[in-house]
Design a protein around this motif. Sequence first.
Motif, mmCIF file in Angstrom:
data_model
loop_
_atom_site.group_PDB
_atom_site.id
_atom_site.type_symbol
_atom_site.label_atom_id
_atom_site.label_comp_id
_atom_site.label_asym_id
_atom_site.label_seq_id
_atom_site.Cartn_x
_atom_site.Cartn_y
_atom_site.Cartn_z
ATOM 1 N N TYR A 17 -117.854 41.292 60.913
ATOM 2 C CA TYR A 17 -118.480 39.988 61.097
ATOM 3 C C TYR A 17 -117.547 39.060 61.859
ATOM 4 O O TYR A 17 -116.369 38.911 61.513
ATOM 5 N N THR A 18 -118.096 38.479 62.909
ATOM 6 C CA THR A 18 -117.318 37.555 63.717
ATOM 7 C C THR A 18 -117.064 36.275 62.940
ATOM 8 O O THR A 18 -117.916 35.826 62.166
ATOM 9 N N SER A 19 -115.895 35.706 63.165
ATOM 10 C CA SER A 19 -115.543 34.455 62.491
ATOM 11 C C SER A 19 -115.933 33.288 63.387
ATOM 12 O O SER A 19 -115.112 32.496 63.814
ATOM 13 N N GLY A 20 -117.197 33.229 63.729
ATOM 14 C CA GLY A 20 -117.692 32.189 64.614
ATOM 15 C C GLY A 20 -117.520 30.803 64.022
ATOM 16 O O GLY A 20 -117.436 30.624 62.815
ATOM 17 N N THR A 21 -117.484 29.804 64.900
ATOM 18 C CA THR A 21 -117.273 28.431 64.449
ATOM 19 C C THR A 21 -118.573 27.696 64.154
ATOM 20 O O THR A 21 -118.550 26.587 63.655
ATOM 21 N N THR A 22 -119.704 28.302 64.485
ATOM 22 C CA THR A 22 -120.983 27.668 64.181
ATOM 23 C C THR A 22 -121.955 28.723 63.673
ATOM 24 O O THR A 22 -121.903 29.889 64.040
ATOM 25 N N GLY A 23 -122.884 28.319 62.823
ATOM 26 C CA GLY A 23 -123.924 29.214 62.366
ATOM 27 C C GLY A 23 -123.407 30.342 61.498
ATOM 28 O O GLY A 23 -122.253 30.375 61.085
ATOM 29 N N ARG A 24 -124.306 31.288 61.210
ATOM 30 C CA ARG A 24 -123.965 32.454 60.414
ATOM 31 C C ARG A 24 -123.120 33.421 61.239
ATOM 32 O O ARG A 24 -123.328 33.566 62.446
ATOM 33 N N PRO A 25 -122.185 34.128 60.597
ATOM 34 C CA PRO A 25 -121.449 35.168 61.317
ATOM 35 C C PRO A 25 -122.403 36.256 61.799
ATOM 36 O O PRO A 25 -123.468 36.482 61.211
#
Length: 575
Positions: free
Chosen positions: A218-226
């Motif tokens: 799972y990406t550690s994105g800065t917005t929204g769900r991973p």
Amino acid sequence: MSARTETPSPPVSATELDVREALLAPGAPYELVETVAGGRTVRVYRHAPASLRAVLEGVRAHGDRDALVYEAERLTYHDLYTQVATLAHVLRDDLGVTKGDRVAIAMRNVPELVITFWAAHALGAIAVPLNAWWTGSELQWAVEDCAPAVLVADGERWKRLRTAAGSDDALPTTVVTRTDEAVPAPHRRWDRLLASAPSYDALPPCDVEPDDPATIIYTSGTTGRPKGALATHRNHTTLMMTVGFQAEVGRQIAGDDAVAPTPTAQPAMLNPFPLFHIGGVSSVYNAAAGGMKMVLMYRWDTDEALGLCVREEITALVLVPTMLRRLLTSPALPAYDLSRVSSIGIGGSPGATELVDLVLRRVGPQVSINHGYGMTETTSSAVQQSGAAVRANPQVAGLPVPGAEVKLVDDSGSEVATGEVGEVWVRGPQVVAGYWTPGETESAFSDGWFHSGDLGVFDAAGRLRLVDRLKDVVIRGGENVYPAEVERVLGAHPDVAEVAVVAVPDPDLGEAVAAVVVPHEGEQVDVDALRTLASAELAAFKVPSVWHVRHAPLPRNPSGKVLKRDVRDWASAAR
């Protein structure tokens, strides 16, 4: 996104290009050949392992060498293989895991995490490491998203999940480790489950192909769900080969004046890097393939890390930039002998020049620095450079790694000219098959190309330099301001520990440039001095007009990236 021309950097040495060409030539160790993967022709390493299961079979050759060290625990490669084989049989025979099933893993950096990874691969199952920092509800969301046949969790993550789920029946069958509590059926305790099983010295039979799925990270994105990036065995074994390739390039271009590290009995890696992150996952595979000793840390502690470097004769450091900077600037560092350290990785973020200088001054000239650019969707590095190439040009990420195609495009998807800024697109055997969640893949992939959302520029020699995140560009009165460029200038001031540049709303210009500055502990910063520095180095429209001094670390995600959304919200509110 308007085109912008960048100042060219020094040329790549003929030696570096010659070494790369020789290592990739027909009959050479890293020879490239064409094959069909994912429905398209790609260039792959001829001698890459067929699968991660094949890599696992190879660790038996390392015998009684140390494989894992965690606090007072120590496993040899023989121990590791036996425990992996036993767990694989238990997962298949007792818990019903078959090829293609997901095995979710929720725990901190402990040996059971590594053992579970390999056991899943032995069965052709998909290993799904979950972020150990997530709350119970975040963990529960990921478990529901990947729908694992089995979940393996430590006691702390188990408690969070049970609380969030509200019922043990709402969770998949879970094997719980590192706990003294009773575990209700059908869930099982790790120690009792394995103690009741016979010991195996062979893996369960299973045919695993290069393009079979291996991990969901799972990406550690800065917005929204991973988003769960679905990587294949080929993705990971390609990265393993690239690590060896870059190391060999670094050795061959080091020159006659290179300083050799102090010899050790076995190469050893210090790894506090989260093993739910692509960098940590890749280190598990690379360590095993090279017969390295991997020393795990539950959490980062600078003094403990320095002590481990000496006691375990560490030769390679796998750290996020924040950890590395803390180690290099520790007042205690001179008391520790790090002359055995021969390899340190630095990501392709602003500040690499400073870190390269710190490594060479505070650890020693024997270190080969590896510098690159990549992400979860490219199975780590897509662009890289090593050794003398890093020292000569630390401001660039390097050349595309073997097999990778990298291009820069404008808003219409057309390639930009050399020296102009464009979004980085990557295609090749490193790029994952897509995202696990239906519908997510189409927005980020096209014809095999992954759209990174990062901005970069190629110099005349084909080396990539990162400029910024596409979404983080400040559009000030119609002019594009790339925060990374401003951060690089402000970060060079000796009083500045951290800096983040973001956009804040402006009624006249649309957006204004705001700088959030964190001074070194116990120090102050002079904003007027920083403004003068910026004015001397940058065009007037790039100089921040909004300044905030913050006496607390910048918020970061698990991979060490600054959470620009949080900084932007804070700066806008405090304006």
